[in-house]
Design a protein around this motif. Structure first.
Motif, PDB file in Angstrom:
ATOM      1  N   ALA A  20      18.319   4.560  -1.421  1.00 33.25           N
ATOM      2  CA  ALA A  20      17.337   4.395  -0.486  1.00 33.25           C
ATOM      3  C   ALA A  20      16.205   3.589  -0.969  1.00 33.25           C
ATOM      4  O   ALA A  20      15.672   2.762  -0.289  1.00 33.25           O
ATOM      5  CB  ALA A  20      17.028   5.651   0.161  1.00 33.25           C
ATOM      6  N   ALA A  21      15.552   3.899  -1.949  1.00 30.64           N
ATOM      7  CA  ALA A  21      14.767   2.813  -2.594  1.00 30.64           C
ATOM      8  C   ALA A  21      14.836   1.596  -2.573  1.00 30.64           C
ATOM      9  O   ALA A  21      14.334   0.720  -2.215  1.00 30.64           O
ATOM     10  CB  ALA A  21      14.334   3.654  -3.867  1.00 30.64           C
ATOM     11  N   GLU A  22      16.092   1.356  -3.063  1.00 23.76           N
ATOM     12  CA  GLU A  22      16.367  -0.210  -3.092  1.00 23.76           C
ATOM     13  C   GLU A  22      16.567  -1.034  -1.766  1.00 23.76           C
ATOM     14  O   GLU A  22      16.089  -2.026  -1.418  1.00 23.76           O
ATOM     15  CB  GLU A  22      18.043  -0.341  -3.839  1.00 23.76           C
ATOM     16  N   ILE A  23      17.267  -0.221  -0.944  1.00 23.13           N
ATOM     17  CA  ILE A  23      16.977  -0.902   0.659  1.00 23.13           C
ATOM     18  C   ILE A  23      15.673  -0.622   0.991  1.00 23.13           C
ATOM     19  O   ILE A  23      15.298  -1.936   1.600  1.00 23.13           O
ATOM     20  CB  ILE A  23      18.163   0.186   1.365  1.00 23.13           C
ATOM     21  N   ALA A  24      15.075   0.126   0.829  1.00 24.25           N
ATOM     22  CA  ALA A  24      13.442   0.086   1.444  1.00 24.25           C
ATOM     23  C   ALA A  24      12.616  -0.882   0.863  1.00 24.25           C
ATOM     24  O   ALA A  24      12.028  -1.651   1.445  1.00 24.25           O
ATOM     25  CB  ALA A  24      12.740   1.536   1.205  1.00 24.25           C
ATOM     26  N   PHE A  25      12.905  -1.047  -0.470  1.00 23.96           N
ATOM     27  CA  PHE A  25      11.982  -2.240  -1.253  1.00 23.96           C
ATOM     28  C   PHE A  25      12.612  -3.587  -0.650  1.00 23.96           C
ATOM     29  O   PHE A  25      11.789  -4.459  -0.541  1.00 23.96           O
ATOM     30  CB  PHE A  25      12.010  -2.067  -2.742  1.00 23.96           C
ATOM     31  N   GLY A  29       9.531  -4.333   1.236  1.00 21.48           N
ATOM     32  CA  GLY A  29       8.424  -4.738   0.305  1.00 21.48           C
ATOM     33  C   GLY A  29       8.417  -3.521  -0.651  1.00 21.48           C
ATOM     34  O   GLY A  29       8.400  -2.269  -0.307  1.00 21.48           O
ATOM     35  N   LEU A  30       7.430  -3.874  -1.578  1.00 22.21           N
ATOM     36  CA  LEU A  30       7.116  -2.968  -2.713  1.00 22.21           C
ATOM     37  C   LEU A  30       6.231  -2.020  -2.361  1.00 22.21           C
ATOM     38  O   LEU A  30       6.147  -0.743  -2.832  1.00 22.21           O
ATOM     39  CB  LEU A  30       6.790  -3.473  -3.866  1.00 22.21           C
ATOM     40  N   ASP A  31       5.515  -2.388  -1.076  1.00 23.06           N
ATOM     41  CA  ASP A  31       4.311  -1.216  -0.678  1.00 23.06           C
ATOM     42  C   ASP A  31       5.001  -0.117   0.099  1.00 23.06           C
ATOM     43  O   ASP A  31       3.995   0.548   0.701  1.00 23.06           O
ATOM     44  CB  ASP A  31       2.954  -2.000  -0.264  1.00 23.06           C
ATOM     45  N   VAL A  32       6.165  -0.424   0.248  1.00 18.89           N
ATOM     46  CA  VAL A  32       6.649   0.917   1.305  1.00 18.89           C
ATOM     47  C   VAL A  32       6.466   2.220   1.084  1.00 18.89           C
ATOM     48  O   VAL A  32       6.348   2.615  -0.234  1.00 18.89           O
ATOM     49  CB  VAL A  32       8.326   0.725   1.470  1.00 18.89           C
ATOM     50  N   PRO A  33       5.864   2.981   1.853  1.00 17.79           N
ATOM     51  CA  PRO A  33       5.393   4.380   1.440  1.00 17.79           C
ATOM     52  C   PRO A  33       6.384   5.294   0.752  1.00 17.79           C
ATOM     53  O   PRO A  33       7.703   5.145   1.218  1.00 17.79           O
ATOM     54  CB  PRO A  33       5.015   5.090   2.657  1.00 17.79           C
ATOM     55  N   LEU A  34       6.418   5.966  -0.117  1.00 14.30           N
ATOM     56  CA  LEU A  34       7.398   6.715  -0.971  1.00 14.30           C
ATOM     57  C   LEU A  34       8.005   7.887   0.159  1.00 14.30           C
ATOM     58  O   LEU A  34       9.121   8.197  -0.051  1.00 14.30           O
ATOM     59  CB  LEU A  34       6.848   7.406  -2.136  1.00 14.30           C
ATOM     60  N   GLU A  35       7.038   8.047   1.131  1.00 17.41           N
ATOM     61  CA  GLU A  35       7.775   9.087   2.260  1.00 17.41           C
ATOM     62  C   GLU A  35       8.809   8.672   2.977  1.00 17.41           C
ATOM     63  O   GLU A  35       9.701   9.370   3.221  1.00 17.41           O
ATOM     64  CB  GLU A  35       6.398   9.576   3.003  1.00 17.41           C
ATOM     65  N   CYS A  38      11.647   8.874   0.517  1.00 17.98           N
ATOM     66  CA  CYS A  38      12.159  10.565   0.661  1.00 17.98           C
ATOM     67  C   CYS A  38      12.764  10.650   1.852  1.00 17.98           C
ATOM     68  O   CYS A  38      14.072  11.425   1.903  1.00 17.98           O
ATOM     69  CB  CYS A  38      10.971  11.208   0.725  1.00 17.98           C
ATOM     70  N   ALA A  39      12.489  10.146   3.070  1.00 20.62           N
ATOM     71  CA  ALA A  39      13.070  10.615   4.412  1.00 20.62           C
ATOM     72  C   ALA A  39      14.442   9.921   4.381  1.00 20.62           C
ATOM     73  O   ALA A  39      15.543  10.558   4.873  1.00 20.62           O
ATOM     74  CB  ALA A  39      12.340   9.986   5.527  1.00 20.62           C
ATOM     75  N   ALA A  40      14.700   8.489   3.797  1.00 17.18           N
ATOM     76  CA  ALA A  40      15.971   7.824   3.829  1.00 17.18           C
ATOM     77  C   ALA A  40      16.990   8.419   3.161  1.00 17.18           C
ATOM     78  O   ALA A  40      17.964   8.727   3.416  1.00 17.18           O
ATOM     79  CB  ALA A  40      15.732   6.591   3.421  1.00 17.18           C
ATOM     80  N   THR A  98      16.815  -6.817  -3.979  1.00 19.77           N
ATOM     81  CA  THR A  98      15.675  -6.227  -4.739  1.00 19.77           C
ATOM     82  C   THR A  98      14.323  -6.907  -4.604  1.00 19.77           C
ATOM     83  O   THR A  98      13.110  -6.202  -4.697  1.00 19.77           O
ATOM     84  CB  THR A  98      15.863  -5.968  -6.306  1.00 19.77           C
ATOM     85  N   GLY A  99      14.419  -8.307  -4.130  1.00 16.72           N
ATOM     86  CA  GLY A  99      13.190  -8.629  -3.784  1.00 16.72           C
ATOM     87  C   GLY A  99      12.250  -8.755  -5.167  1.00 16.72           C
ATOM     88  O   GLY A  99      12.391  -9.136  -6.321  1.00 16.72           O
TER      89      GLY A  99
END
Length: 192
Positions: A20-25, A29-35, A38-40, A98-99
């Motif tokens: 989920a983190a890899e997709i979100a980042f 971007g790197l500033d995506v909220p950690l929440e 977690c949700a993803a 991963t950008g």
């Protein structure tokens, strides 16, 4: 028996968080909220922090997983002289996905040291094999390939995920060309 199952569940949750983190980042971007991560992943913030101390630890785990994938590419390639081309295609695919994580991990030398030494060991193995087979220019060194990898990121830096995916084949062709390799002869496609 229950304890073993819980460990398996914990490992699965960890992998879900990483995916989920890899997709979100990549997408936000790197500033995506950690929440959002977690949700993803379908976990609470406490579970995220139980697995990863902070954002940097999460990034390091993703980059470590990426190096594990590179290890597998090298292992599968065996003595195949095309191993370097396959290795570079996997690196570019990871850079697309991963950008800016590549940049972030380089900001912490302690984290970067282990990853860099693993990466360098692969280059030291693959470059001479490709050179001996005539697949790269005879003057190409592992240092020059490392520079080419940084140049690949330079071609993607600052672009969003969709733009990185779109331009990746051109970056791939230009990078291989700098090494004296031709993209069509290696049969590597970028992953979506």
């Amino acid at each position: 028996m229950v304890e073993k199952r819980q460990r398996k569940d914990a490992a699965a949750r960890r992998e879900t968080i990483l995916a989920a983190a890899e997709i979100a980042f990549a997408e936000k971007g790197l500033d995506v909220p950690l929440e959002e991560i977690c949700a993803a992943a379908g976990v609470g913030r406490a579970t995220l922090y139980r697995n990863f101390e902070n954002r940097i630890a999460l990034v390091h785990a993703i980059m470590s997983n990426n190096l594990d994938k590179l290890d597998m590419v090298v292992a599968r390639a065996g003595q195949d002289p095309n191993g370097l081309a396959l290795f570079l295609a996997e690196i570019l695919d990871q850079q697309v996905k991963t950008g800016g994580l590549v940049y972030l991990i380089s900001q912490n030398p302690a984290l970067d040291r282990n990853l860099s030494s693993r990466f360098r060991a692969h280059l030291d193995e693959l470059v001479p094999r490709a050179r001996a087979a005539g697949l790269v220019r005879p003057d190409i060194t592992a240092d020059q390939v490392a520079i080419t990898v940084r140049m690949m990121w330079g071609g993607l830096e600052g672009l969003g995920f969709a733009q990185r995916r779109k331009i990746a084949p051109l970056v791939h062709a230009l990078s291989l060309g700098a090494l004296g390799m031709s993209a069509p002869s290696i049969g590597v496609e970028m992953q979506p």
